[in-house]
Scaffold this motif. Structure first.
Motif, PDB file in Angstrom:
ATOM      1  N   UNK A  34      -2.554  14.622  -6.420  1.00 48.53           N
ATOM      2  CA  UNK A  34      -2.600  15.867  -5.658  1.00 48.53           C
ATOM      3  C   UNK A  34      -2.555  15.621  -4.161  1.00 48.53           C
ATOM      4  N   UNK A  35      -3.500  16.216  -3.450  1.00 43.25           N
ATOM      5  CA  UNK A  35      -3.539  16.114  -1.991  1.00 43.25           C
ATOM      6  C   UNK A  35      -3.822  14.690  -1.514  1.00 43.25           C
ATOM      7  N   UNK A  36      -4.317  13.836  -2.392  1.00 47.89           N
ATOM      8  CA  UNK A  36      -4.617  12.450  -2.032  1.00 47.89           C
ATOM      9  C   UNK A  36      -3.414  11.521  -2.193  1.00 47.89           C
ATOM     10  N   UNK A  37      -2.264  12.072  -2.548  1.00 42.03           N
ATOM     11  CA  UNK A  37      -1.093  11.240  -2.855  1.00 42.03           C
ATOM     12  C   UNK A  37      -0.710  10.304  -1.716  1.00 42.03           C
ATOM     13  N   UNK A  38      -0.691  10.805  -0.490  1.00 40.75           N
ATOM     14  CA  UNK A  38      -0.293   9.940   0.625  1.00 40.75           C
ATOM     15  C   UNK A  38      -1.300   8.812   0.835  1.00 40.75           C
ATOM     16  N   UNK A  39      -2.582   9.099   0.669  1.00 41.15           N
ATOM     17  CA  UNK A  39      -3.597   8.048   0.790  1.00 41.15           C
ATOM     18  C   UNK A  39      -3.439   7.015  -0.323  1.00 41.15           C
ATOM     19  N   UNK A  40      -3.177   7.494  -1.525  1.00 44.90           N
ATOM     20  CA  UNK A  40      -2.963   6.599  -2.668  1.00 44.90           C
ATOM     21  C   UNK A  40      -1.773   5.686  -2.387  1.00 44.90           C
ATOM     22  N   UNK A  41      -0.694   6.256  -1.891  1.00 43.61           N
ATOM     23  CA  UNK A  41       0.521   5.471  -1.619  1.00 43.61           C
ATOM     24  C   UNK A  41       0.276   4.461  -0.507  1.00 43.61           C
ATOM     25  N   UNK A  42      -0.424   4.874   0.534  1.00 39.95           N
ATOM     26  CA  UNK A  42      -0.736   3.940   1.615  1.00 39.95           C
ATOM     27  C   UNK A  42      -1.549   2.757   1.076  1.00 39.95           C
ATOM     28  N   UNK A  43      -2.536   3.052   0.243  1.00 43.60           N
ATOM     29  CA  UNK A  43      -3.352   1.984  -0.349  1.00 43.60           C
ATOM     30  C   UNK A  43      -2.496   1.109  -1.275  1.00 43.60           C
ATOM     31  N   UNK A  44      -1.597   1.724  -2.008  1.00 45.72           N
ATOM     32  CA  UNK A  44      -0.719   0.961  -2.914  1.00 45.72           C
ATOM     33  C   UNK A  44       0.188   0.023  -2.136  1.00 45.72           C
ATOM     34  N   UNK A  45       0.761   0.493  -1.032  1.00 47.25           N
ATOM     35  CA  UNK A  45       1.606  -0.381  -0.213  1.00 47.25           C
ATOM     36  C   UNK A  45       0.787  -1.531   0.369  1.00 47.25           C
ATOM     37  N   UNK A  46      -0.443  -1.255   0.781  1.00 46.94           N
ATOM     38  CA  UNK A  46      -1.309  -2.308   1.299  1.00 46.94           C
ATOM     39  C   UNK A  46      -1.588  -3.345   0.215  1.00 46.94           C
ATOM     40  N   UNK A  47      -1.942  -2.874  -0.984  1.00 51.23           N
ATOM     41  CA  UNK A  47      -2.229  -3.801  -2.086  1.00 51.23           C
ATOM     42  C   UNK A  47      -0.976  -4.571  -2.492  1.00 51.23           C
ATOM     43  N   UNK A  48       0.165  -3.902  -2.478  1.00 55.27           N
ATOM     44  CA  UNK A  48       1.416  -4.588  -2.815  1.00 55.27           C
ATOM     45  C   UNK A  48       1.676  -5.707  -1.807  1.00 55.27           C
ATOM     46  N   UNK A  49       1.487  -5.418  -0.542  1.00 49.07           N
ATOM     47  CA  UNK A  49       1.709  -6.428   0.491  1.00 49.07           C
ATOM     48  C   UNK A  49       0.780  -7.623   0.278  1.00 49.07           C
ATOM     49  N   UNK A  50      -0.488  -7.332   0.008  1.00 47.95           N
ATOM     50  CA  UNK A  50      -1.461  -8.402  -0.204  1.00 47.95           C
ATOM     51  C   UNK A  50      -1.180  -9.202  -1.476  1.00 47.95           C
ATOM     52  N   UNK A  51      -0.463  -8.595  -2.421  1.00 50.42           N
ATOM     53  CA  UNK A  51      -0.192  -9.232  -3.711  1.00 50.42           C
ATOM     54  C   UNK A  51       1.207  -9.817  -3.819  1.00 50.42           C
ATOM     55  N   UNK A  52       1.948  -9.845  -2.733  1.00 47.95           N
ATOM     56  CA  UNK A  52       3.327 -10.337  -2.803  1.00 47.95           C
ATOM     57  C   UNK A  52       3.418 -11.764  -3.326  1.00 47.95           C
ATOM     58  N   UNK A  53       2.371 -12.538  -3.174  1.00 53.48           N
ATOM     59  CA  UNK A  53       2.366 -13.900  -3.708  1.00 53.48           C
ATOM     60  C   UNK A  53       2.480 -13.921  -5.222  1.00 53.48           C
ATOM     61  N   UNK A  54       2.051 -12.829  -5.876  1.00 60.06           N
ATOM     62  CA  UNK A  54       2.116 -12.737  -7.340  1.00 60.06           C
ATOM     63  C   UNK A  54       3.375 -12.018  -7.829  1.00 60.06           C
ATOM     64  N   UNK A  55       4.180 -11.502  -6.894  1.00 61.68           N
ATOM     65  CA  UNK A  55       5.412 -10.811  -7.281  1.00 61.68           C
ATOM     66  C   UNK A  55       6.409 -11.840  -7.811  1.00 61.68           C
TER      67      UNK A  55
END
Length: 186
Positions: A34-55
């Protein structure tokens, strides 16, 4: 592109973010943020960046990112003090992408809105796995291999759960037929 990000090129990750933000927000909204979608996406991009070593090299970034978005959405929804209402989810999802052109016949627009509300209501009544597979496959218009990768399921599991989910939706919505779109890869 991932190799450039791993090598420390900030513009490379900015390009990935720009290329995938819209679909990530659609996914978060469709999955209940819902209204938290942009916050969720921002957190997801942050976690994705931090996890790129496992990609995994050679894998597609979009399904991997959307699996992180789905996990972040689940975490957000679980920790929320209140349940999102169907009306709130519908309004948030409708904001993500105009579904009915303004030039459309008002009667057709009304039927489409009613159809969409009925579908979202029926999706709420499915199990989480069935709701996820239908959302990824039809609302996010991902093909079968992308859906399997994003959900971390074998393709056979995607096929069987999608089949079961569609049968359940048929019972809940006897007049509903999913729109065919994209590559079926079956």
């Amino acid at each position: 592109m991932i190799a450039r990000v791993r090598a420390g090129d900030p513009e490379a990750y900015a390009q990935l973010v720009r290329a995938h933000t819209a679909i990530a927000i659609r996914a978060a909204r469709a999955l209940g943020a819902g209204a938290d979608a942009e916050d969720v996406v921002q957190q997801a991009f942050f976690k994705a960046y931090c996890s790129l070593g496992r990609f995994r090299d050679g894998s597609a970034f979009r399904p991997w990112l959307l699996s992180i978005v789905a996990n972040e959405t689940r975490n957000t929804v679980r920790t929320a003090a209140r349940q999102r209402t169907l009306a709130g989810r519908e309004a948030a999802y409708a904001e993500a992408e105009p579904l009915i052109p303004e030039s459309a016949d008002p009667a057709v627009a009304a039927v489409e809105t009613e159809r969409r509300t009925a579908l979202l209501s029926a999706l709420e009544r499915l199990s989480e796995d069935h709701r996820l597979v239908v959302t990824y496959r039809y609302l996010l218009e991902m093909d079968e291999p992308e859906t399997a990768e994003a959900l971390g399921w074998p393709r056979g599991t995607v096929k069987s759960r999608l089949s079961r989910a569609l049968r359940k939706l048929e019972k809940l919505l006897p007049d509903f037929q999913p729109r065919k779109g994209g590559d079926e890869h079956e």
